[in-house]
Design an enzyme around this catalytic site. Structure first.
Site, PDB file in Angstrom:
ATOM      1  N   PRO A   1      43.125 -34.954 -57.927  1.00  0.00           N
ATOM      2  CA  PRO A   1      42.179 -33.880 -58.264  1.00  0.00           C
ATOM      3  C   PRO A   1      42.415 -32.596 -57.466  1.00  0.00           C
ATOM      4  O   PRO A   1      41.931 -31.531 -57.850  1.00  0.00           O
ATOM      5  CB  PRO A   1      40.808 -34.480 -57.925  1.00  0.00           C
ATOM      6  CG  PRO A   1      41.066 -35.637 -57.023  1.00  0.00           C
ATOM      7  CD  PRO A   1      42.435 -36.131 -57.343  1.00  0.00           C
TER       8      PRO A   1
ATOM      9  N   ASP B   1      39.022 -26.584 -48.458  1.00  0.00           N
ATOM     10  CA  ASP B   1      39.202 -27.666 -47.481  1.00  0.00           C
ATOM     11  C   ASP B   1      39.570 -28.923 -48.269  1.00  0.00           C
ATOM     12  O   ASP B   1      38.774 -29.836 -48.433  1.00  0.00           O
ATOM     13  CB  ASP B   1      37.870 -27.833 -46.723  1.00  0.00           C
ATOM     14  CG  ASP B   1      37.955 -28.861 -45.612  1.00  0.00           C
ATOM     15  OD1 ASP B   1      39.011 -29.489 -45.450  1.00  0.00           O
ATOM     16  OD2 ASP B   1      36.934 -29.042 -44.918  1.00  0.00           O
ATOM     17  N   SER B   2      40.791 -28.924 -48.773  1.00  0.00           N
ATOM     18  CA  SER B   2      41.173 -29.912 -49.782  1.00  0.00           C
ATOM     19  C   SER B   2      42.066 -30.999 -49.213  1.00  0.00           C
ATOM     20  O   SER B   2      42.622 -30.871 -48.125  1.00  0.00           O
ATOM     21  CB  SER B   2      41.945 -29.204 -50.899  1.00  0.00           C
ATOM     22  OG  SER B   2      43.211 -28.826 -50.408  1.00  0.00           O
ATOM     23  N   THR B   3      42.222 -32.049 -50.000  1.00  0.00           N
ATOM     24  CA  THR B   3      43.250 -33.052 -49.732  1.00  0.00           C
ATOM     25  C   THR B   3      44.613 -32.461 -50.100  1.00  0.00           C
ATOM     26  O   THR B   3      44.706 -31.330 -50.580  1.00  0.00           O
ATOM     27  CB  THR B   3      42.964 -34.322 -50.577  1.00  0.00           C
ATOM     28  OG1 THR B   3      42.369 -33.923 -51.815  1.00  0.00           O
ATOM     29  CG2 THR B   3      41.987 -35.241 -49.895  1.00  0.00           C
TER      30      THR B   3
ATOM     31  N   GLU C   1      32.066 -30.757 -53.614  1.00  0.00           N
ATOM     32  CA  GLU C   1      32.941 -31.912 -53.354  1.00  0.00           C
ATOM     33  C   GLU C   1      32.971 -32.773 -54.607  1.00  0.00           C
ATOM     34  O   GLU C   1      31.933 -33.069 -55.190  1.00  0.00           O
ATOM     35  CB  GLU C   1      32.388 -32.676 -52.142  1.00  0.00           C
ATOM     36  CG  GLU C   1      32.877 -34.092 -51.948  1.00  0.00           C
ATOM     37  CD  GLU C   1      34.372 -34.228 -51.677  1.00  0.00           C
ATOM     38  OE1 GLU C   1      34.860 -33.675 -50.686  1.00  0.00           O
ATOM     39  OE2 GLU C   1      35.041 -34.902 -52.496  1.00  0.00           O
TER      40      GLU C   1
ATOM     41  N   ASP D   1      33.828 -30.562 -59.608  1.00  0.00           N
ATOM     42  CA  ASP D   1      35.209 -30.144 -59.388  1.00  0.00           C
ATOM     43  C   ASP D   1      35.205 -28.671 -58.970  1.00  0.00           C
ATOM     44  O   ASP D   1      34.655 -27.824 -59.687  1.00  0.00           O
ATOM     45  CB  ASP D   1      35.982 -30.337 -60.705  1.00  0.00           C
ATOM     46  CG  ASP D   1      37.467 -30.133 -60.517  1.00  0.00           C
ATOM     47  OD1 ASP D   1      37.853 -29.348 -59.621  1.00  0.00           O
ATOM     48  OD2 ASP D   1      38.243 -30.744 -61.259  1.00  0.00           O
TER      49      ASP D   1
ATOM     50  N   GLN E   1      39.468 -41.939 -55.535  1.00  0.00           N
ATOM     51  CA  GLN E   1      40.360 -42.318 -54.443  1.00  0.00           C
ATOM     52  C   GLN E   1      39.817 -43.525 -53.685  1.00  0.00           C
ATOM     53  O   GLN E   1      38.684 -43.946 -53.911  1.00  0.00           O
ATOM     54  CB  GLN E   1      40.509 -41.139 -53.473  1.00  0.00           C
ATOM     55  CG  GLN E   1      39.174 -40.613 -52.943  1.00  0.00           C
ATOM     56  CD  GLN E   1      39.170 -39.108 -52.723  1.00  0.00           C
ATOM     57  OE1 GLN E   1      40.215 -38.484 -52.655  1.00  0.00           O
ATOM     58  NE2 GLN E   1      37.994 -38.517 -52.578  1.00  0.00           N
TER      59      GLN E   1
HETATM   60  N1  SAM Z   1      40.709 -31.904 -43.544  1.00  0.00           N
HETATM   61  C1  SAM Z   1      41.329 -32.548 -44.602  1.00  0.00           C
HETATM   62  C2  SAM Z   1      42.812 -32.533 -44.681  1.00  0.00           C
HETATM   63  O1  SAM Z   1      43.461 -31.485 -44.686  1.00  0.00           O
HETATM   64  O2  SAM Z   1      43.381 -33.633 -44.701  1.00  0.00           O
HETATM   65  C3  SAM Z   1      40.627 -32.378 -45.887  1.00  0.00           C
HETATM   66  C4  SAM Z   1      39.375 -33.170 -45.811  1.00  0.00           C
HETATM   67  S1  SAM Z   1      38.247 -33.204 -47.093  1.00  0.00           S
HETATM   68  C5  SAM Z   1      37.713 -34.856 -46.871  1.00  0.00           C
HETATM   69  C6  SAM Z   1      39.110 -33.106 -48.619  1.00  0.00           C
HETATM   70  C7  SAM Z   1      38.173 -33.366 -49.803  1.00  0.00           C
HETATM   71  O3  SAM Z   1      38.598 -32.640 -50.938  1.00  0.00           O
HETATM   72  C8  SAM Z   1      38.098 -34.834 -50.243  1.00  0.00           C
HETATM   73  O4  SAM Z   1      36.872 -35.383 -49.892  1.00  0.00           O
HETATM   74  C9  SAM Z   1      38.311 -34.774 -51.770  1.00  0.00           C
HETATM   75  O5  SAM Z   1      37.453 -35.655 -52.476  1.00  0.00           O
HETATM   76  C10 SAM Z   1      38.022 -33.312 -52.059  1.00  0.00           C
HETATM   77  N2  SAM Z   1      38.616 -32.784 -53.293  1.00  0.00           N
HETATM   78  C11 SAM Z   1      39.856 -32.986 -53.778  1.00  0.00           C
HETATM   79  N3  SAM Z   1      40.033 -32.315 -54.936  1.00  0.00           N
HETATM   80  C12 SAM Z   1      38.868 -31.662 -55.189  1.00  0.00           C
HETATM   81  C13 SAM Z   1      38.433 -30.798 -56.234  1.00  0.00           C
HETATM   82  N4  SAM Z   1      39.229 -30.476 -57.254  1.00  0.00           N
HETATM   83  N5  SAM Z   1      37.162 -30.295 -56.165  1.00  0.00           N
HETATM   84  C14 SAM Z   1      36.336 -30.603 -55.131  1.00  0.00           C
HETATM   85  N6  SAM Z   1      36.708 -31.428 -54.119  1.00  0.00           N
HETATM   86  C15 SAM Z   1      37.956 -31.946 -54.141  1.00  0.00           C
END
Ligand code: SAM
Length: 275
Positions: free
Chosen positions: A162, A155-157, A106, A137, A31
């Site tokens: 991903p 706590d995901s995007t 992460e 992952d 990203q």
């Molecule tokens: N608080 C936030 C929101 O709701 O907008 C989420 C914040 S946190 C930065 C989300 C993280 O999830 C990102 O840094 C992203 O790289 C990570 N992420 C996304 N898919 C993932 C996966 N399959 N495994 C591990 N981490 C993942």
């Protein structure tokens, strides 16, 4: 200065913030990472032009995604956070003395590095000896670690790229398997205004796997619509049966014993999503 950041929520809605400075830009294999300084909310982390967290309002999201679940369990020791590279959830989990180890999985090391450099008040827990950081992952991690965690925090995007698989039934099944006998998970589950089909689908999937399923709410000003949902799936403990009089003070700014109960009171338009 008249520099603005705009998040395109959909073709009919944008969210805008006046910027005072761009501090960081980086394109990783996963990203685009940006850290900007905003006039209204202070420093802000953006991933692919979507607001993730800001110094001014991060406490709402990070306290609610962690303490509601942790205080539902009698003695949580091992906690897994999937995503959450900014470190805010780690910081909150570490407030609980019973927690021996919190593992952050992460996928993008760049998010962790940017948060450490530009968001120290959010990422401060990442250096704690009880915190373990794994770059991987989260989908693979829960498949490969059975019966390990008392609580899992997703706590995901948003469900694209991903993170897409972090909202599916197969993933929730693996989360069930990665939890200990009476464990539970909490996931951020998007906006009750803009993601209604998704929330209904999440609830349906989690219900097919977990005996106790609850939806709760918090207000996060920088997320689209403000009102945000979290979904809990629990093998045994019900957050509504917690004796809130016994919740130890944590020094939080949003979460409180009263709110532990109140966040489950859903307005009818949100309750509809549970049908
Ligand atoms: N608080 C936030 C929101 O709701 O907008 C989420 C914040 S946190 C930065 C989300 C993280 O999830 C990102 O840094 C992203 O790289 C990570 N992420 C996304 N898919 C993932 C996966 N399959 N495994 C591990 N981490 C993942």
């Amino acid at each position: 200065m008249n520099l603005w950041f705009t998040e395109y929520q959909n073709e009919n809605l944008i969210i805008g913030c006046r910027l005072s400075k761009t501090l960081h830009y980086e394109k990783t294999p996963f990203q685009e990472i940006m850290v900007v300084d905003t006039v209204q909310f202070g420093r802000m982390l953006l991933l692919d032009d979507v607001i993730q967290t800001t110094v001014a309002d991060e406490f709402v999201y990070h306290e609610m995604i962690t303490h509601v679940g942790l205080n539902t369990l009698p003695e949580p020791r091992r906690v897994l956070i999937i995503g959450g590279g900014d470190g805010g959830s780690v910081r909150e989990v570490l407030r609980h003395r019973s927690v021996e180890k919190v593992t952050l999985v992460e996928i993008d090391r760049g998010v962790i590095e940017a948060a450490k450099k530009y968001l120290p008040e959010i990422s401060c827990g990442l250096e704690d000896p009880r915190a373990e950081i794994v770059i991987d992952d989260g989908i693979r991690h829960v498949k490969e670690n059975k019966n390990t965690y008392d609580m899992i925090i997703v706590d995901s995007t948003d469900p694209v790229g991903p993170a897409e698989g972090l909202f599916g039934a197969d993933f929730y099944r693996d989360v069930y398997g990665a939890l200990t006998e009476s464990g539970l998970f909490v996931a951020q589950s998007e906006s009750p205004f803009f993601n209604r089909d998704l929330i209904s689908r999440i609830i349906g999937n989690v219900r097919s796997i977990f005996p106790v399923v609850r939806l709760f709410l918090a207000n996060v000003p920088t997320y689209p619509g403000g009102l945000w949902t979290f979904t809990m799936g629990s093998k045994k403990h019900d957050p509504l049966e917690v004796d809130t009089g016994k919740i130890a003070p944590l020094g939080t700014k949003y979460y409180s014993p009263g709110l532990h109960r109140a966040c489950f009171v859903l307005p009818p338009f949100v309750k509809e999503l549970l049908k």
